[in-house]
Design a protein around this motif. Structure first.
Motif, PDB file in Angstrom:
ATOM      1  N   ILE A 136       5.311  12.512   7.128  1.00 29.38           N
ATOM      2  CA  ILE A 136       4.666  13.330   6.097  1.00 29.38           C
ATOM      3  C   ILE A 136       5.494  13.316   4.816  1.00 29.38           C
ATOM      4  N   ARG A 137       6.809  13.450   4.946  1.00 34.60           N
ATOM      5  CA  ARG A 137       7.690  13.403   3.775  1.00 34.60           C
ATOM      6  C   ARG A 137       7.551  12.060   3.048  1.00 34.60           C
ATOM      7  N   GLU A 138       7.525  10.983   3.789  1.00 31.12           N
ATOM      8  CA  GLU A 138       7.384   9.666   3.168  1.00 31.12           C
ATOM      9  C   GLU A 138       6.074   9.556   2.403  1.00 31.12           C
ATOM     10  N   LEU A 139       4.994  10.042   2.988  1.00 30.52           N
ATOM     11  CA  LEU A 139       3.695   9.943   2.330  1.00 30.52           C
ATOM     12  C   LEU A 139       3.606  10.846   1.107  1.00 30.52           C
ATOM     13  N   PHE A 140       4.314  11.968   1.125  1.00 32.24           N
ATOM     14  CA  PHE A 140       4.314  12.856  -0.043  1.00 32.24           C
ATOM     15  C   PHE A 140       4.955  12.208  -1.270  1.00 32.24           C
ATOM     16  N   THR A 141       5.668  11.107  -1.102  1.00 35.21           N
ATOM     17  CA  THR A 141       6.249  10.412  -2.249  1.00 35.21           C
ATOM     18  C   THR A 141       5.197   9.654  -3.053  1.00 35.21           C
ATOM     19  N   GLY A 142       4.044   9.404  -2.443  1.00 33.58           N
ATOM     20  CA  GLY A 142       3.012   8.622  -3.112  1.00 33.58           C
ATOM     21  C   GLY A 142       3.185   7.127  -2.974  1.00 33.58           C
ATOM     22  N   GLU A 143       4.239   6.710  -2.300  1.00 35.46           N
ATOM     23  CA  GLU A 143       4.484   5.281  -2.093  1.00 35.46           C
ATOM     24  C   GLU A 143       3.698   4.773  -0.882  1.00 35.46           C
ATOM     25  N   LEU A 144       3.556   3.451  -0.806  1.00 37.27           N
ATOM     26  CA  LEU A 144       2.917   2.824   0.346  1.00 37.27           C
ATOM     27  C   LEU A 144       3.848   2.936   1.546  1.00 37.27           C
ATOM     28  N   VAL A 145       3.316   3.413   2.662  1.00 42.48           N
ATOM     29  CA  VAL A 145       4.148   3.676   3.836  1.00 42.48           C
ATOM     30  C   VAL A 145       3.693   2.820   5.010  1.00 42.48           C
ATOM     31  N   ASP A 146       4.638   2.086   5.578  1.00 36.09           N
ATOM     32  CA  ASP A 146       4.472   1.424   6.871  1.00 36.09           C
ATOM     33  C   ASP A 146       5.499   2.033   7.811  1.00 36.09           C
ATOM     34  N   TRP A 147       5.076   2.395   8.992  1.00 34.59           N
ATOM     35  CA  TRP A 147       5.976   3.083   9.916  1.00 34.59           C
ATOM     36  C   TRP A 147       5.658   2.651  11.343  1.00 34.59           C
ATOM     37  N   LYS A 148       6.664   2.290  12.059  1.00 37.00           N
ATOM     38  CA  LYS A 148       6.513   2.038  13.494  1.00 37.00           C
ATOM     39  C   LYS A 148       7.659   2.752  14.191  1.00 37.00           C
ATOM     40  N   GLY A 149       7.361   3.927  14.743  1.00 39.97           N
ATOM     41  CA  GLY A 149       8.379   4.738  15.371  1.00 39.97           C
ATOM     42  C   GLY A 149       8.195   4.814  16.868  1.00 39.97           C
ATOM     43  N   GLU A 150       8.861   5.767  17.466  1.00 44.22           N
ATOM     44  CA  GLU A 150       8.762   5.931  18.912  1.00 44.22           C
ATOM     45  C   GLU A 150       7.412   6.498  19.318  1.00 44.22           C
ATOM     46  N   TYR A 151       6.817   7.333  18.448  1.00 39.86           N
ATOM     47  CA  TYR A 151       5.581   8.019  18.811  1.00 39.86           C
ATOM     48  C   TYR A 151       4.393   7.689  17.920  1.00 39.86           C
ATOM     49  N   PHE A 152       4.640   7.256  16.688  1.00 31.61           N
ATOM     50  CA  PHE A 152       3.555   7.069  15.734  1.00 31.61           C
ATOM     51  C   PHE A 152       3.685   5.745  15.000  1.00 31.61           C
TER      52      PHE A 152
ATOM     53  N   VAL B 123       2.090   3.966  11.319  1.00 26.14           N
ATOM     54  CA  VAL B 123       1.346   4.121  10.067  1.00 26.14           C
ATOM     55  C   VAL B 123       1.227   2.742   9.457  1.00 26.14           C
ATOM     56  N   ASP B 124       0.004   2.341   9.150  1.00 24.20           N
ATOM     57  CA  ASP B 124      -0.251   0.983   8.674  1.00 24.20           C
ATOM     58  C   ASP B 124      -0.697   1.024   7.215  1.00 24.20           C
ATOM     59  N   SER B 125       0.220   0.709   6.305  1.00 21.51           N
ATOM     60  CA  SER B 125      -0.093   0.587   4.875  1.00 21.51           C
ATOM     61  C   SER B 125      -0.857   1.796   4.347  1.00 21.51           C
ATOM     62  N   ALA B 126      -0.288   2.986   4.541  1.00 24.93           N
ATOM     63  CA  ALA B 126      -0.940   4.220   4.096  1.00 24.93           C
ATOM     64  C   ALA B 126      -0.327   4.703   2.789  1.00 24.93           C
ATOM     65  N   ARG B 127      -1.174   5.300   1.969  1.00 22.42           N
ATOM     66  CA  ARG B 127      -0.728   5.870   0.704  1.00 22.42           C
ATOM     67  C   ARG B 127      -1.627   7.033   0.344  1.00 22.42           C
ATOM     68  N   LEU B 128      -1.040   8.093  -0.188  1.00 24.23           N
ATOM     69  CA  LEU B 128      -1.828   9.216  -0.683  1.00 24.23           C
ATOM     70  C   LEU B 128      -2.192   8.965  -2.136  1.00 24.23           C
ATOM     71  N   TRP B 129      -3.475   8.916  -2.416  1.00 26.88           N
ATOM     72  CA  TRP B 129      -3.941   8.593  -3.764  1.00 26.88           C
ATOM     73  C   TRP B 129      -4.098   9.824  -4.640  1.00 26.88           C
ATOM     74  N   ASP B 130      -4.239  10.981  -4.050  1.00 33.79           N
ATOM     75  CA  ASP B 130      -4.345  12.227  -4.809  1.00 33.79           C
ATOM     76  C   ASP B 130      -3.157  13.105  -4.451  1.00 33.79           C
ATOM     77  N   LEU B 131      -2.188  13.138  -5.353  1.00 33.46           N
ATOM     78  CA  LEU B 131      -0.976  13.927  -5.141  1.00 33.46           C
ATOM     79  C   LEU B 131      -0.964  15.135  -6.072  1.00 33.46           C
ATOM     80  N   PRO B 132      -0.555  16.293  -5.572  1.00 27.64           N
ATOM     81  CA  PRO B 132      -0.514  17.496  -6.420  1.00 27.64           C
ATOM     82  C   PRO B 132       0.665  17.449  -7.383  1.00 27.64           C
ATOM     83  N   GLU B 133       0.519  18.131  -8.509  1.00 36.12           N
ATOM     84  CA  GLU B 133       1.626  18.237  -9.453  1.00 36.12           C
ATOM     85  C   GLU B 133       2.798  19.013  -8.860  1.00 36.12           C
TER      86      GLU B 133
END
Length: 328
Positions: A135-151, A153-163
């Motif tokens: 969640i912290r990574e995605l809150f940066t607004g950057e493209l996130v790829d993640w392969k962890g022990e439990y989850f 994330v494939d090329s995800a990015r939040l396009w609408d970020l709050p000020e």
């Protein structure tokens, strides 16, 4: 200055009523509002479980001043953490910066509905840790790829970020959870007035070099009513599940399980742990344990969906005056 909040308890009221109560609670003078995030009520007598995020979206537009919290969302089973990040960012935009994402490791009652095996507490905490990192990574607004022990994330990015960035508050109950989550979180959530827990949280953050204001957000059930016997009966009918403690509450999967587990809890047992009736000073005495333990924020749960209108109209204002006078 201690802040006092109102609980939008999704287990005991339908979605339209919750929005109406949110408006009334803001008018009554509450500083913030927290919403539970359930798929089931604790007991069948409570009778409700609307989708908290839809309710909060409506509340964000229906209110102007109060801060809003999820209290709490589990971002590991029923929801993937990438989806939690997206809806938290969206809600923060709708709320004009008034939203805090409250997270926790969840209860079997709500998470079993997706058909996954309920993990041990150690595994649940490890899953929550990884979810917060995503969640912290995605809150940066950057493209996130993640392969962890439990989850994953494939090329995800939040396009609408709050000020205003979304703060994260995490629910903890013991030393191990403090060690894990204090470095990852902005604020602390706890449901018992445990001074040692609060102190350990602050020490853990200082030890890792974290600075800034930390809010310590608690919650306490009350059952105000003009008649004490009516209040005790209502609290026993709808809130005796509370007697089991969180080691039990996290693991039972159904309302039938909670009903069975609490069948021998008496009305007088409930009244010993929940202030019941018209005595506002008794409520203040119960809440005082929280600010004395170092809590900065305390949310009240008024037990019983049918009691909300009268509580907000008649008791909330005078109660808030007494609480603020005693705390500050």
């Amino acid at each position: 200055m201690t802040r006092f909040g109102y609980t939008l308890m999704t287990e005991q009221s339908g979605p339209k009523d919750l929005v109406r109560y949110a408006i009334s609670a803001e008018r009554a003078g509450f500083d913030f509002e927290v919403s539970s995030d359930h798929y089931f009520p604790w007991l069948s007598s409570q009778g409700h479980a609307p989708y908290a995020w839809s309710v909060l979206g409506a509340v964000a537009h229906a209110t102007e001043r109060v801060e809003l919290f999820t209290y709490v969302t589990c971002p590991t089973m029923r929801y993937h953490p990438a989806i939690v990040a997206q809806k938290a960012a969206t809600l923060q935009i709708l709320a004009d910066g008034r939203f805090t994402l409250g997270l926790g490791s969840g209860e079997n009652l709500n998470e079993h509905v997706v058909g996954e095996r309920w993990p041990t507490v150690t595994r649940r905490q490890a899953m929550l840790k990884e979810a917060i990192q995503i969640i912290r990574e995605l809150f940066t607004g950057e493209l996130v790829d993640w392969k962890g022990e439990y989850f994953e994330v494939d090329s995800a990015r939040l396009w609408d970020l709050p000020e205003t960035p979304v703060s994260i508050a995490t629910a903890v109950s013991g030393e191990r959870s403090v060690e894990i989550f204090a470095p990852l979180s902005d604020h602390l959530i706890a449901v018992e007035p445990n001074k040692d827990l609060v102190h350990a949280w602050h020490e853990q953050r200082r030890g890792t070099g974290l600075t800034g204001d930390v809010r310590v957000v608690g919650q306490i059930p009350i059952c105000w009513d003009r008649d004490r016997d009516t209040a005790v009966a209502r609290a026993h009918d709808q809130f005796r599940w509370f007697a089991g403690g969180w080691s039990v509450n996290a693991d039972l999967p159904t309302t039938a399980g909670f009903d069975g587990a609490t069948q021998f809890v008496r009305p007088e047992d409930v009244a010993e742990s929940i202030p019941c009736g018209p005595d506002l000073d008794a409520i203040v005495d119960a809440v005082s344990e929280y600010w004395e333990a170092g809590f900065t924020d305390v949310a009240l749960v008024q037990v019983g969906g049918e009691s909300q209108d009268l509580f907000l109209e008649e008791a909330a204002g005078p109660l808030l005056e007494k609480l603020r006078s005693a705390a500050n």
